[in-house]
Design a protein around this motif. Structure first.
Motif, PDB file in Angstrom:
ATOM      1  N   PHE A 167       5.494 -11.103   2.977  1.00  0.00           N
ATOM      2  CA  PHE A 167       4.832 -11.493   1.728  1.00  0.00           C
ATOM      3  C   PHE A 167       5.270 -12.896   1.311  1.00  0.00           C
ATOM      4  CE2 PHE A 167       4.627 -11.465  -2.985  1.00  0.00           C
ATOM      5  CZ  PHE A 167       3.254 -11.332  -3.118  1.00  0.00           C
ATOM      6  N   VAL A 171      -2.661  -7.050   2.280  1.00  0.00           N
ATOM      7  CA  VAL A 171      -2.325  -8.134   1.341  1.00  0.00           C
ATOM      8  C   VAL A 171      -2.533  -9.488   2.021  1.00  0.00           C
ATOM      9  CG1 VAL A 171      -0.451  -9.209   0.028  1.00  0.00           C
ATOM     10  CG2 VAL A 171      -0.709  -6.725   0.024  1.00  0.00           C
ATOM     11  N   SER A 189       0.013  -1.911   4.796  1.00  0.00           N
ATOM     12  CA  SER A 189       0.172  -2.486   3.451  1.00  0.00           C
ATOM     13  C   SER A 189       0.264  -4.007   3.476  1.00  0.00           C
ATOM     14  CB  SER A 189       1.412  -1.893   2.783  1.00  0.00           C
ATOM     15  OG  SER A 189       2.572  -2.135   3.571  1.00  0.00           O
ATOM     16  N   ASN A 220       8.066  -6.322   5.295  1.00  0.00           N
ATOM     17  CA  ASN A 220       7.008  -6.444   4.291  1.00  0.00           C
ATOM     18  C   ASN A 220       7.355  -7.495   3.250  1.00  0.00           C
ATOM     19  OD1 ASN A 220       4.599  -4.108   3.845  1.00  0.00           O
ATOM     20  ND2 ASN A 220       6.072  -3.730   5.475  1.00  0.00           N
TER      21      ASN A 220
END
Length: 276
Positions: free
Chosen positions: A23, A79, A75, A19
């Motif tokens: 990102f 995003v 998640s 994650n």
């Protein structure tokens, strides 16, 4: 039991790392878009990687909702959808009219048409494990397409000998991201996540090698500029009007004395003889 616990704990660790790195991957093109903003044009850059990245994030988001205990998948891809839409909006804003139409067509075909069709078919025709497997295969295919999308940019790097349009940071984080998600997929025994990231790792390594090979290479523009600089410059001779038509002045750019007066060369009627 202990081995299962260790595998579960490690999967969470790699999932969280995935994650974080994903990102950073989503943020890696920021220098590219800052360049677009400064130049006020997106000409020379490719929109295809961002369109496929958006498709991949949308599909993985759907895949995460179908699976159980897939919060880490949901998640980051939620995003990712927001970030990719922001990139495409900025790209289209500074694109030419022709490029805007190209982006719009691809969005309608891939991100609206294909995604809507996949969603409809899997909801109405499949259920349970079959639906999850079908979406898993589609996600794997799209992930491979996302990793392969920069191949067009790699071709451009080889052709132009310039890495301007292939940031090293993006290639590095893609490789790191593929590594962490591979281990995550391996630990939770999800081959739909693990297998595409093997290909992503290999393509990421290839991009970084290509960057190292061409980062200091002279581009075609640099070679042309250097050639022009080294060429002999011709200027009109500072002579009287009667002799201007019969003489030219030569000033060499590589002359040791830049303050020296230009050399005057008079043209003779005999083309094989030059009088200095």
């Amino acid at each position: 039991m202990a081995s299962w616990f260790n595998a579960a704990a490690l999967s969470i660790v790699f999932g969280v790392l995935g994650n974080i790195i994903s990102f950073l991957v989503f943020l890696a093109p920021i220098p590219t878009f800052y360049t677009i903003y400064k130049k006020k044009t997106s000409d020379g850059f490719q929109s295809i990687p961002y369109i496929f990245s958006l498709s991949s994030a949308m599909l993985l988001l759907y895949y995460g909702f179908l699976k159980t205990n897939a919060v880490l998948i949901i998640s980051i891809n939620a995003v990712g959808c927001v970030i990719e839409l922001a990139y495409l909006s900025l790209f289209a804003f500074y694109a030419s009219k022709r490029e805007k139409m190209f982006i719009l067509r691809l969005l309608l075909i891939i991100d609206v048409g294909c995604y809507g069709l996949i969603l409809s078919l899997t909801v109405f025709l499949l259920e349970g494990k079959q639906r999850i497997n079908a979406i898993g295969w589609i996600c794997a295919a799209f992930n491979i397409a996302v990793f392969a999308a920069p191949l067009t940019i790699m071709t451009k790097v080889v052709r132009t000998k310039s890495v301007e349009f292939m940031p090293f940071s993006l290639s590095f984080f893609l490789t790191l991201c593929a590594t962490t998600w591979f281990f995550y997929g391996l630990l939770i025994r999800d081959m739909f996540i693990a297998v595409p990231n093997v290909i992503g790792f290999l393509l990421g390594i290839s991009q970084m090698i290509l960057y190292m090979l061409y980062r200091n290479a002279k581009t075609e523009k640099d070679e042309a500029k250097e050639k022009q600089t080294n060429m002999t410059r011709l200027h009109p001779c500072p002579t009287d009007p009667e002799s201007i038509d019969t003489a030219i002045c030569v000033e060499k750019s590589d002359a040791p004395d830049v303050s020296a007066e230009p050399v005057c060369i008079e043209k003779s009627d005999n083309p094989s003889i030059e009088i200095f």
